[in-house]
Write a protein that holds these residues in place. Structure first.
Motif, PDB file in Angstrom:
ATOM      1  N   GLU A 107       0.979  -7.020   6.043  1.00  0.00           N
ATOM      2  CA  GLU A 107       1.329  -5.712   6.619  1.00  0.00           C
ATOM      3  C   GLU A 107       1.958  -4.799   5.572  1.00  0.00           C
ATOM      4  O   GLU A 107       1.687  -3.598   5.533  1.00  0.00           O
ATOM      5  N   SER A 108       2.788  -5.387   4.697  1.00  0.00           N
ATOM      6  CA  SER A 108       3.407  -4.602   3.625  1.00  0.00           C
ATOM      7  C   SER A 108       2.337  -4.037   2.694  1.00  0.00           C
ATOM      8  O   SER A 108       2.384  -2.861   2.311  1.00  0.00           O
ATOM      9  N   ALA A 109       1.350  -4.873   2.344  1.00  0.00           N
ATOM     10  CA  ALA A 109       0.255  -4.422   1.479  1.00  0.00           C
ATOM     11  C   ALA A 109      -0.590  -3.373   2.193  1.00  0.00           C
ATOM     12  O   ALA A 109      -1.005  -2.372   1.602  1.00  0.00           O
ATOM     13  N   ARG A 110      -0.839  -3.598   3.493  1.00  0.00           N
ATOM     14  CA  ARG A 110      -1.614  -2.616   4.273  1.00  0.00           C
ATOM     15  C   ARG A 110      -0.884  -1.271   4.317  1.00  0.00           C
ATOM     16  O   ARG A 110      -1.481  -0.215   4.148  1.00  0.00           O
ATOM     17  N   SER A 111       0.421  -1.328   4.526  1.00  0.00           N
ATOM     18  CA  SER A 111       1.225  -0.112   4.586  1.00  0.00           C
ATOM     19  C   SER A 111       1.179   0.642   3.250  1.00  0.00           C
ATOM     20  O   SER A 111       1.081   1.871   3.209  1.00  0.00           O
ATOM     21  N   GLU A 112       1.230  -0.128   2.153  1.00  0.00           N
ATOM     22  CA  GLU A 112       1.134   0.484   0.824  1.00  0.00           C
ATOM     23  C   GLU A 112      -0.219   1.157   0.633  1.00  0.00           C
ATOM     24  O   GLU A 112      -0.307   2.272   0.117  1.00  0.00           O
ATOM     25  N   CYS A 113      -1.284   0.475   1.071  1.00  0.00           N
ATOM     26  CA  CYS A 113      -2.630   1.053   1.007  1.00  0.00           C
ATOM     27  C   CYS A 113      -2.690   2.373   1.764  1.00  0.00           C
ATOM     28  O   CYS A 113      -3.252   3.363   1.287  1.00  0.00           O
ATOM     29  N   LYS A 114      -2.132   2.357   2.961  1.00  0.00           N
ATOM     30  CA  LYS A 114      -2.191   3.556   3.795  1.00  0.00           C
ATOM     31  C   LYS A 114      -1.414   4.706   3.176  1.00  0.00           C
ATOM     32  O   LYS A 114      -1.858   5.857   3.224  1.00  0.00           O
ATOM     33  N   GLU A 115      -0.267   4.421   2.594  1.00  0.00           N
ATOM     34  CA  GLU A 115       0.510   5.470   1.931  1.00  0.00           C
ATOM     35  C   GLU A 115      -0.294   6.115   0.802  1.00  0.00           C
ATOM     36  O   GLU A 115      -0.323   7.340   0.667  1.00  0.00           O
ATOM     37  N   ILE A 116      -0.933   5.259  -0.017  1.00  0.00           N
ATOM     38  CA  ILE A 116      -1.736   5.778  -1.133  1.00  0.00           C
ATOM     39  C   ILE A 116      -2.937   6.553  -0.592  1.00  0.00           C
ATOM     40  O   ILE A 116      -3.290   7.616  -1.111  1.00  0.00           O
ATOM     41  N   PHE A 117      -3.571   6.011   0.447  1.00  0.00           N
ATOM     42  CA  PHE A 117      -4.724   6.668   1.072  1.00  0.00           C
ATOM     43  C   PHE A 117      -4.331   8.047   1.607  1.00  0.00           C
ATOM     44  O   PHE A 117      -5.016   9.046   1.352  1.00  0.00           O
ATOM     45  N   ASP A 118      -3.209   8.102   2.333  1.00  0.00           N
ATOM     46  CA  ASP A 118      -2.747   9.382   2.888  1.00  0.00           C
ATOM     47  C   ASP A 118      -2.400  10.378   1.783  1.00  0.00           C
ATOM     48  O   ASP A 118      -2.716  11.565   1.882  1.00  0.00           O
ATOM     49  N   GLU A 119      -1.754   9.880   0.713  1.00  0.00           N
ATOM     50  CA  GLU A 119      -1.407  10.754  -0.407  1.00  0.00           C
ATOM     51  C   GLU A 119      -2.663  11.272  -1.097  1.00  0.00           C
ATOM     52  O   GLU A 119      -2.716  12.433  -1.522  1.00  0.00           O
ATOM     53  N   SER A 120      -3.680  10.407  -1.195  1.00  0.00           N
ATOM     54  CA  SER A 120      -4.956  10.833  -1.803  1.00  0.00           C
ATOM     55  C   SER A 120      -5.616  11.938  -0.984  1.00  0.00           C
ATOM     56  O   SER A 120      -6.152  12.903  -1.541  1.00  0.00           O
ATOM     57  N   LEU A 121      -5.571  11.796   0.335  1.00  0.00           N
ATOM     58  CA  LEU A 121      -6.133  12.837   1.203  1.00  0.00           C
ATOM     59  C   LEU A 121      -5.386  14.156   1.025  1.00  0.00           C
ATOM     60  O   LEU A 121      -6.002  15.230   0.948  1.00  0.00           O
ATOM     61  N   LEU A 122      -4.044  14.056   0.964  1.00  0.00           N
ATOM     62  CA  LEU A 122      -3.244  15.268   0.769  1.00  0.00           C
ATOM     63  C   LEU A 122      -3.545  15.924  -0.579  1.00  0.00           C
ATOM     64  O   LEU A 122      -3.669  17.148  -0.673  1.00  0.00           O
ATOM     65  N   GLU A 123      -3.670  15.084  -1.615  1.00  0.00           N
ATOM     66  CA  GLU A 123      -3.959  15.619  -2.952  1.00  0.00           C
ATOM     67  C   GLU A 123      -5.333  16.279  -2.986  1.00  0.00           C
ATOM     68  O   GLU A 123      -5.520  17.321  -3.610  1.00  0.00           O
ATOM     69  N   LYS A 124      -6.291  15.657  -2.316  1.00  0.00           N
ATOM     70  CA  LYS A 124      -7.634  16.241  -2.247  1.00  0.00           C
ATOM     71  C   LYS A 124      -7.569  17.612  -1.555  1.00  0.00           C
ATOM     72  O   LYS A 124      -8.160  18.588  -2.031  1.00  0.00           O
ATOM     73  N   ALA A 125      -6.818  17.696  -0.461  1.00  0.00           N
ATOM     74  CA  ALA A 125      -6.668  18.970   0.250  1.00  0.00           C
ATOM     75  C   ALA A 125      -5.984  20.010  -0.632  1.00  0.00           C
ATOM     76  O   ALA A 125      -6.387  21.181  -0.675  1.00  0.00           O
ATOM     77  N   ARG A 126      -4.951  19.579  -1.387  1.00  0.00           N
ATOM     78  CA  ARG A 126      -4.251  20.509  -2.297  1.00  0.00           C
ATOM     79  C   ARG A 126      -5.206  21.057  -3.368  1.00  0.00           C
ATOM     80  O   ARG A 126      -5.195  22.248  -3.675  1.00  0.00           O
ATOM     81  N   GLN A 127      -5.993  20.135  -3.940  1.00  0.00           N
ATOM     82  CA  GLN A 127      -6.913  20.540  -5.013  1.00  0.00           C
ATOM     83  C   GLN A 127      -7.979  21.509  -4.500  1.00  0.00           C
ATOM     84  O   GLN A 127      -8.314  22.480  -5.170  1.00  0.00           O
ATOM     85  N   ILE A 128      -8.495  21.235  -3.322  1.00  0.00           N
ATOM     86  CA  ILE A 128      -9.499  22.143  -2.736  1.00  0.00           C
ATOM     87  C   ILE A 128      -8.880  23.506  -2.478  1.00  0.00           C
ATOM     88  O   ILE A 128      -9.466  24.545  -2.786  1.00  0.00           O
ATOM     89  N   GLN A 129      -7.664  23.491  -1.924  1.00  0.00           N
ATOM     90  CA  GLN A 129      -6.977  24.760  -1.654  1.00  0.00           C
ATOM     91  C   GLN A 129      -6.733  25.543  -2.945  1.00  0.00           C
ATOM     92  O   GLN A 129      -6.932  26.758  -2.993  1.00  0.00           O
TER      93      GLN A 129
END
Length: 200
Positions: A107-129
């Motif tokens: 679960e700890s590893a899954r949570s870490e994955c999700k944090e990185i995944f969510d941050e990647s989505l946010l970064e992608k949105a920032r870059q597009i903007q």
């Protein structure tokens, strides 16, 4: 004689009240143990279902998007084991402990994955903007170019589905998942279920 009878009767009443109080306390403790066993058993079953879902996928396909759902929440065993260990022997306690250790690690590893995944989505949105704003400045004198390039940028960025997937935590989660020994279908699980007084 009347005094003795009165004293005897008072003692009898006191004894009866004490017994009733003890019985009520004992019943409450048993019910509290039963409730604790129910929460632990149900959490184990739910975690095993989730683990089974994830184990059906090869490691290379265990992508972040499939790991966004939590494997386990608050550790019910850690919370209630002080009440429950008296019902189990050392091997049974080890089985439950090891199950929770591996599930919490996954679960700890899954949570870490999700944090990185969510941050990647946010970064992608920032870059597009940022690119959309750059497009406005670069073509400020040509409104048609602004519209055309904006539509192309949105079209291509929408088609690009890749978001960074962190290999290390995915590998760690997978390693924990494949080494988890289930509890619910073992004699230990049966004992926990009986303690919880759950029916099929």
């Amino acid at each position: 004689m009347e005094f003795l009878n009165s004293s005897f009767f008072t003692s009898l009443i006191t004894l009866a009240v004490g017994f009733i109080a003890w019985f009520v306390y004992f019943s409450q403790q048993k019910q509290t143990d039963r409730d604790a066993a129910t929460l632990v058993y149900l959490q184990i079953r739910e975690a095993e279902r989730r683990i089974n879902e994830l184990q059906q996928q090869p490691q290379q396909e265990l992508v972040v998007s499939s790991m966004t759902k939590q494997i386990i929440g608050e550790n019910s065993w850690e919370k209630f084991k002080g009440r429950l260990v008296k019902y189990f022997d050392a091997d049974e306690i080890d089985l439950i402990n090891n199950f929770y250790i591996r599930v919490i690690a996954a679960e700890s590893a899954r949570s870490e994955c999700k944090e990185i995944f969510d941050e990647s989505l946010l970064e992608k949105a920032r870059q597009i903007q940022a690119k959309l704003i750059d497009n406005i400045y670069a073509n400020i004198d040509n409104k048609e170019d602004i519209v055309r390039k904006r539509e192309l940028l949105i079209q291509y960025s929408t088609q690009e589905v890749f978001v960074f997937e962190p290999n290390a935590p995915i590998n760690k989660a997978f390693k924990e998942l494949i080494h988890i020994n289930y509890v619910s279908f073992t004699p230990t699980g049966d004992k926990l279920k009986k303690l919880a007084k759950l029916h099929q």
